[in-house]
Motif scaffolding. Structure first.
Motif, short mmCIF file in Angstrom:
data_model
loop_
_atom_site.label_atom_id
_atom_site.label_comp_id
_atom_site.label_asym_id
_atom_site.label_seq_id
_atom_site.Cartn_x
_atom_site.Cartn_y
_atom_site.Cartn_z
N PHE A 159 21.26 7.14 71.10
CA PHE A 159 20.23 6.40 70.37
C PHE A 159 18.98 6.26 71.24
CE2 PHE A 159 24.08 5.73 68.04
CZ PHE A 159 23.66 5.75 66.72
N VAL A 160 18.75 5.12 71.85
CA VAL A 160 17.55 4.99 72.71
C VAL A 160 17.82 5.52 74.11
CG1 VAL A 160 15.90 3.38 73.71
CG2 VAL A 160 16.66 3.07 71.36
N GLY A 161 18.97 5.13 74.67
CA GLY A 161 19.36 5.67 75.97
C GLY A 161 18.57 5.15 77.15
N LEU A 162 18.17 3.88 77.12
CA LEU A 162 17.47 3.31 78.28
C LEU A 162 18.41 3.25 79.48
CD1 LEU A 162 15.43 0.35 76.73
CD2 LEU A 162 14.52 2.43 77.73
N ASP A 163 17.93 3.71 80.64
CA ASP A 163 18.70 3.62 81.88
C ASP A 163 17.73 3.41 83.04
OD1 ASP A 163 17.59 6.12 82.54
OD2 ASP A 163 19.33 7.21 81.80
N GLU A 164 18.26 3.40 84.26
CA GLU A 164 17.44 3.06 85.43
C GLU A 164 16.33 4.07 85.69
OE1 GLU A 164 21.07 5.35 86.86
OE2 GLU A 164 20.67 3.66 85.50
N LYS A 165 16.42 5.26 85.08
CA LYS A 165 15.39 6.28 85.28
C LYS A 165 14.27 6.18 84.25
CE LYS A 165 18.68 9.58 87.29
NZ LYS A 165 19.30 10.93 87.13
N SER A 166 14.46 5.38 83.22
CA SER A 166 13.47 5.28 82.14
C SER A 166 12.23 4.54 82.60
CB SER A 166 14.07 4.54 80.94
OG SER A 166 15.23 5.18 80.46
N VAL A 167 11.09 4.96 82.05
CA VAL A 167 9.83 4.24 82.26
C VAL A 167 9.26 3.99 80.86
CG1 VAL A 167 7.54 4.25 83.30
CG2 VAL A 167 9.44 5.45 84.43
N SER A 168 9.20 2.72 80.48
CA SER A 168 8.80 2.36 79.12
C SER A 168 7.45 1.66 79.11
CB SER A 168 9.85 1.45 78.47
OG SER A 168 11.11 2.07 78.43
N LEU A 169 6.61 2.06 78.16
CA LEU A 169 5.33 1.39 77.98
C LEU A 169 5.48 0.39 76.84
CD1 LEU A 169 2.37 1.01 78.65
CD2 LEU A 169 1.83 2.96 77.19
N VAL A 170 5.26 -0.89 77.15
CA VAL A 170 5.47 -1.96 76.18
C VAL A 170 4.13 -2.56 75.79
CG1 VAL A 170 6.61 -4.16 75.73
CG2 VAL A 170 7.72 -2.46 77.20
N VAL A 171 3.70 -2.28 74.57
CA VAL A 171 2.51 -2.91 74.03
C VAL A 171 2.87 -3.76 72.82
CG1 VAL A 171 1.88 -1.03 72.44
CG2 VAL A 171 0.08 -2.48 73.43
N LEU A 172 4.10 -3.59 72.32
CA LEU A 172 4.57 -4.41 71.21
C LEU A 172 4.63 -5.87 71.64
CD1 LEU A 172 7.53 -2.12 70.11
CD2 LEU A 172 5.35 -2.38 68.92
N PRO A 173 4.23 -6.80 70.78
CA PRO A 173 4.25 -8.21 71.17
C PRO A 173 5.66 -8.71 71.43
CG PRO A 173 3.81 -7.98 68.82
CD PRO A 173 3.73 -6.60 69.40
N MET A 174 5.81 -9.52 72.44
CA MET A 174 7.13 -10.00 72.83
C MET A 174 7.64 -11.13 71.95
SD MET A 174 7.00 -9.60 76.98
CE MET A 174 8.68 -10.16 77.17
N GLN A 226 17.60 -2.15 84.69
CA GLN A 226 16.76 -1.96 85.88
C GLN A 226 15.79 -0.80 85.70
OE1 GLN A 226 17.07 -3.88 89.41
NE2 GLN A 226 16.97 -4.98 87.48
N SER A 227 15.41 -0.53 84.46
CA SER A 227 14.39 0.49 84.23
C SER A 227 13.01 -0.16 84.33
CB SER A 227 14.57 1.15 82.86
OG SER A 227 14.44 0.21 81.81
N LYS A 228 12.01 0.66 84.51
CA LYS A 228 10.66 0.15 84.75
C LYS A 228 9.93 -0.08 83.42
CE LYS A 228 8.48 1.88 88.23
NZ LYS A 228 7.72 2.84 89.08
N SER A 229 9.27 -1.25 83.33
CA SER A 229 8.45 -1.57 82.16
C SER A 229 6.99 -1.65 82.57
CB SER A 229 8.85 -2.93 81.56
OG SER A 229 10.13 -2.88 81.00
N ILE A 230 6.17 -0.89 81.87
CA ILE A 230 4.72 -0.98 82.04
C ILE A 230 4.23 -1.69 80.80
CG2 ILE A 230 2.61 0.28 82.54
CD1 ILE A 230 5.00 0.90 84.44
N PHE A 231 3.53 -2.80 80.94
CA PHE A 231 3.12 -3.51 79.73
C PHE A 231 1.63 -3.80 79.71
CE2 PHE A 231 4.56 -6.72 82.69
CZ PHE A 231 3.62 -7.72 82.59
N LEU A 232 1.13 -3.93 78.50
CA LEU A 232 -0.28 -4.22 78.26
C LEU A 232 -0.39 -5.51 77.47
CD1 LEU A 232 -1.41 -0.67 77.06
CD2 LEU A 232 -1.65 -1.61 79.35
#
Length: 507
Positions: free
Chosen positions: A193-208, A224-230
């Protein structure tokens, strides 16, 4: 949460360039939890409200609330006083964590309303004699003092309270348990499905404050994957963030997918790192999918069908169903879906269109302080009635084709027709009003008001549009305009026939 290198960077605020490693996130989260515990906040008596744009400190509050088992009510920071009044009358928070951009509105509400709010704590590091801030608290509570996580019953204890319009009417408060959230995180980590893991880098602009944004945030912390957010969407900054941080996962709503399909800015940036683009909140059409796919040569476009009452996604496009363009995929693990006939309520075979009804471990505890609406949301077999029309094709892939529910989806936000109608009816000169959504490629749907004017009244479209803009949040505006009519279509019991109004928009 996986244990890992305390110095590993897990959060990056691309707007402010703040870089947050594991150590800081954990220390601040535990310090805040200890403060809350020292002040007597408990899971049985209290509710934490969070009112803020995206910020890394949002994660701190979420963690602290989870550590103590205190329910957390995430709210849209652009709500006005009346909207907060409606929400808080249901959720009854005792403490609010707020951004300074929301403070004036919250204080205005607090001064004019009898309520149980004990304190407001600011998320920014600002000096204000009237308010504590989360930065100060984090420095006053040592991580090395005695500290005990509070025990919770995961199937009974509320973790989140989120606002949803349900099938109609004013927003309802959806109570989701710790068990519900855990279920959703499992499919977000599932490789099919999504498959988030420690190697993933996700850009989060969706409101929390939205279930989609919250789940991604929880799962990134857990894996423990990396989140980049705006904090907000700006085209050039968004694209620059993808290139600079080599983002692998994008989580979008259809309006952002349309941006990626059409913006000429894309040619100025390298998008090769993107391997998955997930789109939720509303269906995206086949042509839009194909257009984006051509521009992101390494990425799969995956649609998500989610419901707040079911703690997020219930179906998702998988690697084996990406060729089914325009579909919303297959059920996530543990989810059962049936399509029922609108009249007979019997289960329909493959290919037949009917109402989508769902049973899932993610199913809400219920609507807060609204037992009647909770009961009415389920059928006799305890399936949630979504109000959406859809069908399964011969391969068991789900397609959503229409909505029975009256809620309007504008750029991924839910807009209640009843709320707009109630407001407009307060104006002198408005005899009757019906609000529906007008399909729009860019925004999903645009709220349109059909208005019956009083005799000899000269009220104008501009007056009505400005009145709504002055009294509600911007996304609830009459973006589709106003249509004046002599009368509204209604049935014999006086119920508005919204479908007939929608049909008039097609003429």
């Amino acid at each position: 949460m996986k244990s890992g290198d305390p110095n590993k960077v897990v959060l990056i605020d691309h707007t402010s360039n703040e870089v947050i490693p594991n150590k800081i996130l954990l220390e601040w989260s535990i310090s805040l939890a200890k403060y809350l515990k020292s002040q007597g906040y408990t899971q049985k008596e209290d509710v934490i409200a969070i009112v803020s744009p995206n910020t890394w400190k949002y994660y701190v509050v979420l963690n602290a609330g989870l550590f103590l088992g205190i329910p957390m009510n995430a709210l849209n920071p652009i709500y006005n006083k009346e909207e907060f009044k409606h929400c808080f009358s249901i959720t009854k928070p005792t403490i609010i964590f707020a951004s300074v951009v929301c403070l004036k509105t919250l204080e205005n509400y607090r001064r004019h309303t009898d309520n149980s709010i004990k304190e407001i704590i600011l998320l920014e590091d600002v000096i204000d004699d009237n308010f504590k801030n989360i930065c100060y608290i984090s420095q006053q509570n040592s991580i090395y003092d005695d500290y005990i996580l509070e025990k919770v019953d995961p199937k009974k204890q509320t973790a989140l309270i989120l606002l949803s319009s349900g099938t109609s009417g004013l927003p309802k408060a959806v109570a989701l348990t710790h068990y519900n959230i855990r279920h959703s995180m499992e499919y977000l980590m599932h490789p099919d499905f999504v498959g988030l893991d420690e190697k993933s880098v996700s850009l989060v602009v969706l409101p929390m404050f939205h279930i989609f944004g919250l789940l991604i945030s929880f799962t990134c912390m857990t894996t423990q994957s990396k989140s980049i957010f705006l904090t907000q969407f700006k085209p050039d900054i968004y694209l620059k963030a993808i290139e600079e941080h080599k983002v692998t996962n994008l989580f979008l709503v259809p309006s952002l997918l349309l941006f990626l399909a059409k913006t000429p800015l894309l040619q100025n940036y390298n998008m090769d790192s993107v391997t998955n683009i997930f789109c939720g909140a509303a269906p995206a059409g086949k042509e839009l999918e194909l257009c984006v796919k051509k521009r992101f040569r390494n990425a799969e476009i995956k649609q998500i069908y989610g419901v707040t009452e079911l703690a997020g996604a219930v179906t998702m496009t998988t690697k084996t169903t990406t060729s089914k363009h325009g579909s919303v995929g297959v059920p996530v693990p543990g989810t059962i879906i049936k399509i029922i006939d609108l009249d007979t309520k019997k289960v329909l075979p493959l290919g037949k269109k009917g109402e989508v009804c769902i049973k899932s471990p993610g199913c809400m505890k219920g609507y807060v302080a609204n037992d009647l609406e909770t009961r009415n949301s389920f059928d006799d077999d305890e399936f949630l009635k979504t109000g959406d029309l859809g069908y399964f094709d011969e391969d068991g892939v789900l397609f959503i084709v229409d909505r029975l529910k009256e809620v309007i989806k504008y750029k991924g936000f839910q807009v209640s027709p009843a709320e707009l109608e109630d407001l407009l009816k307060k104006l002198d000169g408005v005899m009757d009003v019906g609000v529906v959504g007008k399909p729009d490629e860019r925004s999903g749907e645009l709220p349109v008001a059909f208005v019956v004017k009083a005799p000899e009244c000269d009220i104008t479209e501009e007056t009505l549009i400005n009145y709504v803009a002055d009294n509600l949040s911007a996304y609830k505006g009459l973006h589709g305009g106003v249509i004046f009519v002599d009368k509204l279509p209604k049935n014999s019991t006086g119920k508005l026939l919204r479908r007939e109004l929608i049909d008039q928009l097609k003429i």
